[in-house]
Design a protein around this motif. Structure first.
Motif, mmCIF file in Angstrom:
data_model
loop_
_atom_site.group_PDB
_atom_site.id
_atom_site.type_symbol
_atom_site.label_atom_id
_atom_site.label_comp_id
_atom_site.label_asym_id
_atom_site.label_seq_id
_atom_site.Cartn_x
_atom_site.Cartn_y
_atom_site.Cartn_z
ATOM 1 N N GLU A 169 3.581 21.738 -22.353
ATOM 2 C CA GLU A 169 2.699 22.885 -22.274
ATOM 3 C C GLU A 169 3.027 23.973 -23.301
ATOM 4 O OE1 GLU A 169 -0.019 23.359 -20.228
ATOM 5 O OE2 GLU A 169 0.252 21.235 -19.784
ATOM 6 N N GLY A 170 4.222 23.930 -23.897
ATOM 7 C CA GLY A 170 4.614 24.945 -24.865
ATOM 8 C C GLY A 170 3.621 25.148 -25.997
ATOM 9 N N PRO A 171 3.200 24.062 -26.692
ATOM 10 C CA PRO A 171 2.239 24.243 -27.784
ATOM 11 C C PRO A 171 0.863 24.707 -27.302
ATOM 12 C CG PRO A 171 3.402 22.149 -27.981
ATOM 13 C CD PRO A 171 3.701 22.692 -26.613
ATOM 14 N N VAL A 172 0.535 24.450 -26.036
ATOM 15 C CA VAL A 172 -0.794 24.784 -25.516
ATOM 16 C C VAL A 172 -0.832 26.222 -25.011
ATOM 17 C CG1 VAL A 172 -2.575 24.177 -23.833
ATOM 18 C CG2 VAL A 172 -1.174 22.377 -24.880
ATOM 19 N N LYS A 173 0.106 26.567 -24.135
ATOM 20 C CA LYS A 173 0.106 27.891 -23.507
ATOM 21 C C LYS A 173 0.881 28.927 -24.315
ATOM 22 C CE LYS A 173 -0.228 26.029 -18.791
ATOM 23 N NZ LYS A 173 -1.573 26.553 -18.512
ATOM 24 N N GLY A 174 1.706 28.468 -25.260
ATOM 25 C CA GLY A 174 2.569 29.368 -26.013
ATOM 26 C C GLY A 174 3.989 29.287 -25.476
ATOM 27 N N TRP A 175 4.967 29.221 -26.393
ATOM 28 C CA TRP A 175 6.344 29.032 -25.973
ATOM 29 C C TRP A 175 6.909 30.225 -25.214
ATOM 30 C CZ3 TRP A 175 8.133 24.292 -26.004
ATOM 31 C CH2 TRP A 175 7.608 23.364 -26.897
ATOM 32 N N THR A 176 6.280 31.373 -25.363
ATOM 33 C CA THR A 176 6.774 32.570 -24.667
ATOM 34 C C THR A 176 5.951 32.904 -23.422
ATOM 35 O OG1 THR A 176 5.424 33.995 -26.109
ATOM 36 C CG2 THR A 176 7.684 33.547 -26.805
ATOM 37 N N SER A 177 5.016 32.016 -23.059
ATOM 38 C CA SER A 177 4.208 32.281 -21.875
ATOM 39 C C SER A 177 5.067 32.206 -20.616
ATOM 40 C CB SER A 177 3.067 31.274 -21.770
ATOM 41 O OG SER A 177 3.573 29.977 -21.523
ATOM 42 N N ALA A 178 4.631 32.890 -19.567
ATOM 43 C CA ALA A 178 5.404 32.940 -18.329
ATOM 44 C C ALA A 178 5.611 31.553 -17.737
ATOM 45 C CB ALA A 178 4.693 33.848 -17.319
ATOM 46 N N GLU A 179 4.564 30.719 -17.784
ATOM 47 C CA GLU A 179 4.670 29.386 -17.201
ATOM 48 C C GLU A 179 5.711 28.541 -17.920
ATOM 49 O OE1 GLU A 179 1.883 30.887 -18.220
ATOM 50 O OE2 GLU A 179 0.109 30.170 -17.134
ATOM 51 N N VAL A 180 5.679 28.580 -19.263
ATOM 52 C CA VAL A 180 6.593 27.745 -20.045
ATOM 53 C C VAL A 180 8.025 28.249 -19.923
ATOM 54 C CG1 VAL A 180 7.191 26.992 -22.380
ATOM 55 C CG2 VAL A 180 4.791 26.991 -21.636
ATOM 56 N N VAL A 181 8.218 29.564 -20.046
ATOM 57 C CA VAL A 181 9.566 30.132 -19.920
ATOM 58 C C VAL A 181 10.122 29.867 -18.524
ATOM 59 C CG1 VAL A 181 10.907 32.269 -19.893
ATOM 60 C CG2 VAL A 181 9.216 31.879 -21.687
ATOM 61 N N GLY A 182 9.281 30.035 -17.504
ATOM 62 C CA GLY A 182 9.720 29.779 -16.133
ATOM 63 C C GLY A 182 10.120 28.328 -15.935
ATOM 64 N N ALA A 183 9.307 27.413 -16.476
ATOM 65 C CA ALA A 183 9.634 25.988 -16.347
ATOM 66 C C ALA A 183 10.923 25.660 -17.085
ATOM 67 C CB ALA A 183 8.484 25.146 -16.893
ATOM 68 N N ALA A 184 11.128 26.275 -18.254
ATOM 69 C CA ALA A 184 12.351 26.026 -19.018
ATOM 70 C C ALA A 184 13.582 26.508 -18.258
ATOM 71 C CB ALA A 184 12.262 26.708 -20.382
ATOM 72 N N ILE A 185 13.470 27.666 -17.614
ATOM 73 C CA ILE A 185 14.595 28.192 -16.831
ATOM 74 C C ILE A 185 14.909 27.263 -15.657
ATOM 75 C CG2 ILE A 185 15.320 30.074 -15.317
ATOM 76 C CD1 ILE A 185 13.743 31.986 -17.138
ATOM 77 N N VAL A 186 13.858 26.816 -14.959
ATOM 78 C CA VAL A 186 14.051 25.883 -13.842
ATOM 79 C C VAL A 186 14.715 24.600 -14.343
ATOM 80 C CG1 VAL A 186 12.863 24.421 -12.162
ATOM 81 C CG2 VAL A 186 12.158 26.799 -12.462
ATOM 82 N N ALA A 187 14.265 24.114 -15.506
ATOM 83 C CA ALA A 187 14.828 22.883 -16.057
ATOM 84 C C ALA A 187 16.307 23.036 -16.359
ATOM 85 C CB ALA A 187 14.063 22.487 -17.326
ATOM 86 N N VAL A 188 16.677 24.131 -17.005
ATOM 87 C CA VAL A 188 18.079 24.352 -17.362
ATOM 88 C C VAL A 188 18.941 24.451 -16.105
ATOM 89 C CG1 VAL A 188 19.704 25.976 -18.388
ATOM 90 C CG2 VAL A 188 17.588 25.416 -19.588
ATOM 91 N N VAL A 189 18.487 25.251 -15.143
ATOM 92 C CA VAL A 189 19.263 25.433 -13.915
ATOM 93 C C VAL A 189 19.416 24.103 -13.172
ATOM 94 C CG1 VAL A 189 19.273 26.526 -11.641
ATOM 95 C CG2 VAL A 189 18.652 27.867 -13.658
ATOM 96 N N ALA A 190 18.310 23.362 -13.037
ATOM 97 C CA ALA A 190 18.349 22.107 -12.285
ATOM 98 C C ALA A 190 19.183 21.046 -13.001
ATOM 99 C CB ALA A 190 16.931 21.595 -12.053
ATOM 100 N N LEU A 191 19.048 20.935 -14.319
ATOM 101 C CA LEU A 191 19.778 19.894 -15.039
ATOM 102 C C LEU A 191 21.266 20.216 -15.139
ATOM 103 C CD1 LEU A 191 17.205 18.993 -17.842
ATOM 104 C CD2 LEU A 191 17.772 17.696 -15.778
ATOM 105 N N VAL A 192 21.604 21.484 -15.337
ATOM 106 C CA VAL A 192 23.018 21.859 -15.301
ATOM 107 C C VAL A 192 23.577 21.607 -13.903
ATOM 108 C CG1 VAL A 192 24.643 23.788 -15.440
ATOM 109 C CG2 VAL A 192 22.877 23.519 -17.192
#
Length: 532
Positions: A238-261
């Motif tokens: 979704e980054g290229p579609v919604k924008g890498w700084t959009s709330a949805e993408v940033v939120g998903a990235a944070i969830v991914a980092v927390v969950a994978l760590v």
């Protein structure tokens, strides 16, 4: 004799004569299952215009029709592989095939976007169980001396499936005597017939295979891996579609980092980890995972761009575009089985390094293609890419599977598949963004200035939109816009491929340097004897 019986008296499957004698037939069935799953990713892109026209789907709808499958598929792979190891890979394969077939049948006849997305989600769940089960069953039915070759053949079909998907769906969407012209349901219906054939063969002839140690499941690791991988894929796609700084993408990235760590920390402390982190200490496992990630980073990005280039710039039909990419699939399938022997003779790292060199050369040649270039130049580049992928992916897959014990073959296969999907999604996002940025800067502003503001904005952002707009304009204006858009995308396509060539060369150098520190193993213990 019950041909689907499990190993008896400690005798491995490959040492049982009734299983040994049908090993190549079973490999064919597993490869057919694999190709079906891979084609479901690449093939539906060809049907998207027909779905859009038939259902009135928006751009967001179309994005989710494609992405729902990929996100669920990649997110569940590790968990599905572990379940297959614990409860039986044959059962996991049968269940996955049933789900995939049900999802395909639903997608064949639905009449709304939501139901298409639902059908793709069901197919993604099924695919997550199918893909690791196929490779783990192959590992169980082939003796150690033949296993690298069998895995190489599997890897060849895994790569070729991406190129064969657009060809098959393009053929089904032409006007021929069985299906109405451009009936997109045919792209789903073909899976139903394939599932029926494969499920029958698996039920009758495939042996039961599972973790003999009956290792307990790891629910905590499963939840963290599913959440982390799904969130990561969502952010990348979704980054290229919604924008890498959009709330949805940033939120998903944070969830991914927390969950994978959290997943890594959990696996380090778990009594029965789903994915033991100690596997990554093995050079073959870690290098193989990295090679798969970056190989499919460049190739998925390439598939995403070449389809647009052939159809929008060179004017190929979907079927013609699928046929045009056949040299890549043919070279990949021809070379992959031989890569195991080459790896055994000169070393896996040298073979994989050479593979990345071929891939880089293919991208450089393809970057020189213009609208006026003969098809033979495209075919030559595709052959180079097919050879490169064939001698890169197969040894990498073999090194991953050689590093895990046979009772964890499902998890090993799932790691191979997960790195492939994550790398592919990242490649589409990065190379797609490079091409999109270059297209926007290259398209002639004077040509866009002649269009209405809304049309100019759309044409300046996408080659597909520019082509559609050009077709609706008077010829004297439309031809100029089409030529300007085609020239801009050709430059953008070349820039993205040069970036892919650079990544391939860099990874090849890293693999070569790694190999000098110690050869990556692809062979399993040869002390195990195959039956006479």
């Amino acid at each position: 004799m019950n041909t689907s019986s499990a190993p008896t008296d400690g005798i491995p499957l490959y040492a049982q004569p009734e299983i040994y004698n049908r090993r190549w037939f079973l490999l064919g069935i597993m490869c057919l299952s694999l190709v079906m799953v891979v084609m479901a990713v690449s093939g539906l892109n060809v049907a998207i215009p027909s779905i859009q026209q038939s259902l009135g789907a928006t751009a967001t709808d179309l994005q989710w029709i494609i992405d729902s499958y990929a996100i669920i598929f990649a997110g569940l792979l590790l968990t599905a592989g572990a379940i297959g190891d614990r409860f039986g890979r044959k059962r996991a394969l049968q269940g996955g095939l049933l789900l995939f077939g049900v999802g395909s049948l639903l997608g064949t006849f639905v009449d709304s976007v939501d139901l298409v997305i639902s059908s793709r989600t069901i197919m993604g769940i099924g695919a997550a169980f199918i893909m690791p089960a196929t490779l783990s069953i192959i590992s169980a039915v082939f003796a150690p001396t033949e296993r690298p070759k069998a895995i190489a053949i599997w890897a060849g079909f895994a790569g070729a499936g991406g190129a064969l998907g657009p060809l098959l769906v393009g053929f089904l969407l032409t006007d021929w005597w069985i299906f109405p012209a451009y009936w997109w349901g045919a792209a789903f219906l073909v899976n139903v017939f394939t599932v029926a054939i494969v499920l029958t063969a698996v039920t009758i002839w495939s042996p039961r295979s599972k973790d003999d140690e009956s290792t307990p499941l790891d629910p905590g690791g499963a939840v963290l891996s599913v959440v982390g991988l799904a969130a990561l894929l969502f952010a990348i796609i979704e980054g290229p579609v919604k924008g890498w700084t959009s709330a949805e993408v940033v939120g998903a990235a944070i969830v991914a980092v927390v969950a994978l760590v959290g997943f890594v920390l959990w696996e380090l402390r778990a009594e029965h980890p789903m994915l033991p982190m100690t596997y990554f200490r093995d050079r073959g496992f870690s290098v193989g995972s990295g090679v798969i990630t970056f190989a499919f980073f460049v190739m998925f990005g390439f598939f995403f761009l070449i389809t647009q280039f052939l159809q929008f710039v060179r004017g190929y039909s979907p079927l013609d575009a699928g046929v045009a990419t056949l040299p890549l699939a043919a070279a990949l399938i021809a070379v992959s089985p031989r890569s195991a022997g080459w790896a055994a003779k000169i070393g896996a790292t040298k073979v994989m390094t050479a593979g990345f060199a071929f891939v880089a050369a293919g991208f450089v040649v393809m970057s020189t293609v213009t609208t006026a270039s003969p098809y033979l130049l495209i075919a030559a580049a595709l052959v180079l890419l097919g050879i490169g992928m064939g001698i890169t992916v197969a040894p990498a897959t073999g090194s991953i599977m050689s590093a895990v014990p046979l009772n964890k073959a499902g998890v090993g296969s799932a790691v191979n598949d997960t790195t492939r999907e994550v790398g592919g999604a990242l490649g589409i996002a990065v190379l797609g963004s490079i091409a999109n940025s270059a297209y926007r800067s290259e398209i002639d502003a004077d040509v866009l200035a002649e269009l209405p503001p809304d049309a100019a904005e759309a044409a300046g952002e996408s080659i597909g939109a520019a082509t559609q707009i050009a077709a609706s304009l008077p010829a004297e204006i439309g031809d100029v816009l089409e030529a300007a858009a085609g020239g801009a995308f050709t430059t953008a396509f070349g820039n993205a491929l040069l970036a892919a060539a650079g990544v391939s060369m860099l990874v090849g150098i890293i693999v070569f340097v790694t190999g000098r520190r110690g050869e990556v193993a692809v062979d399993v213990e040869e002390s195990e004897l195959e039956p006479a």
